[in-house]
Write a protein that holds these residues in place. Sequence first.
Motif, mmCIF file in Angstrom:
data_model
loop_
_atom_site.group_PDB
_atom_site.id
_atom_site.type_symbol
_atom_site.label_atom_id
_atom_site.label_comp_id
_atom_site.label_asym_id
_atom_site.label_seq_id
_atom_site.Cartn_x
_atom_site.Cartn_y
_atom_site.Cartn_z
ATOM 1 N N MET A 181 4.715 4.364 -2.197
ATOM 2 C CA MET A 181 4.251 3.312 -3.105
ATOM 3 C C MET A 181 2.739 3.356 -3.272
ATOM 4 O O MET A 181 2.220 3.186 -4.372
ATOM 5 C CB MET A 181 4.691 1.942 -2.574
ATOM 6 C CG MET A 181 6.195 1.714 -2.613
ATOM 7 S SD MET A 181 6.674 0.114 -1.921
ATOM 8 C CE MET A 181 8.467 0.234 -1.999
ATOM 9 N N ALA A 183 3.254 -4.376 -4.625
ATOM 10 C CA ALA A 183 4.087 -3.664 -3.654
ATOM 11 C C ALA A 183 3.519 -3.796 -2.246
ATOM 12 O O ALA A 183 4.271 -3.957 -1.277
ATOM 13 C CB ALA A 183 4.193 -2.188 -4.044
ATOM 14 N N TYR A 196 6.399 -1.820 -7.180
ATOM 15 C CA TYR A 196 6.456 -0.366 -7.361
ATOM 16 C C TYR A 196 6.973 -0.019 -8.757
ATOM 17 O O TYR A 196 6.512 0.941 -9.386
ATOM 18 C CB TYR A 196 7.345 0.251 -6.290
ATOM 19 C CG TYR A 196 7.311 1.759 -6.271
ATOM 20 C CD1 TYR A 196 6.112 2.451 -6.161
ATOM 21 C CD2 TYR A 196 8.485 2.497 -6.352
ATOM 22 C CE1 TYR A 196 6.079 3.839 -6.139
ATOM 23 C CE2 TYR A 196 8.461 3.884 -6.322
ATOM 24 C CZ TYR A 196 7.259 4.542 -6.218
ATOM 25 O OH TYR A 196 7.227 5.914 -6.204
#
Length: 353
Positions: free
Chosen positions: A115, A154, A309
């Motif tokens: 990520m 994220a 993400y």
Amino acid sequence: MADQERRMLKEEVITYAYILLYIALSSGQIFFNKWVLSSKEINFPYPLGLTLLHMVFSSILCFVLTKVFKIFKVEAGMTPEIYTTSVIPIGATFAMTLWLGNTAYLYISVAFAQMLKAIMPVAVFILGVAAGLEVMSCRMLLIMSVISFGVLVASYGEMNISWIGVVYQMGGVVGEALRLIFMEILVKKKGLKLNPISVMYYVSPCRHVLNIFLFKVYAMALAICLFVPWIFLEKPKMEAHGTWNVQALILTLNSLCTFALNLSVFLVISHTSALTIRVAGVVKDWVVVLVSALLFADTKLTIINLFGYGIAIAGVAAYNNSKLKKEASRSSTNDSLDVQSLTKEASSSTSDR
């Protein structure tokens, strides 16, 4: 007509096979590295040592493939000036990327590391603007903002965040961005055509035994980037824990997978384009994120993780699309210039007669 259709179908099948091979090898290499570095059975938590092993193994295989069996051709045109100003920085940043990226796996999960890697286009673009290779625009600023926002979301959703791991991973991202910038300078501004095997060959120690001056320069750069830090940071730990007698077969297979991954990149680019490898990379990242949740106990995905993400990947897709249009426009301009040049030559030839 039927033969042509069969040939086209065969080419498509081969291309997709290479893409799937790249995704499988790239994902597998990430999982393999994580297992080697964090597994108690292997007992090899030394990212610097693992990176050194990869580079030495790849350099030996590159030398054998290019100079002994001559399977791959190394492009001519390399000079000491180009080597010292371009190739050494590529090798140094490559080593930096592998070292810091592998170290991050000791602190953060594979999924979270992937990520964080989504921020790569932002780093590449910023450095590209600084180097005069990219132009700032409102569209690109918006895309970079979307990617950055997605990575932040994220990160906010990460349950067990380690800021040490984040710093290592961001260092690896900066190293990879620098490597890509140096590659673009080497290939475009200095007129060299290099495939991944050529690059690995030029940054490998084996090649420079043939040239004492360049070998000394390269050895110094490699020592600063990897060997010297390994001596001070990891060698004492390895001696203290008696980990010299590691599982040689496992580490050899790990190094072989790294080399096979570089070959798969070469195969995909040679049959498609560099943009295809970027798109395949996005698919690979999702595979790594989802599969790692099943393989590793330290991976705990959350809805916020995946949502952020997803936003970042949407920004990456927009960035890739923008790059595709830019390359298509550049190609169209070059074709137009070629037509104009041919027209001038034809008219000049006519007037001479």
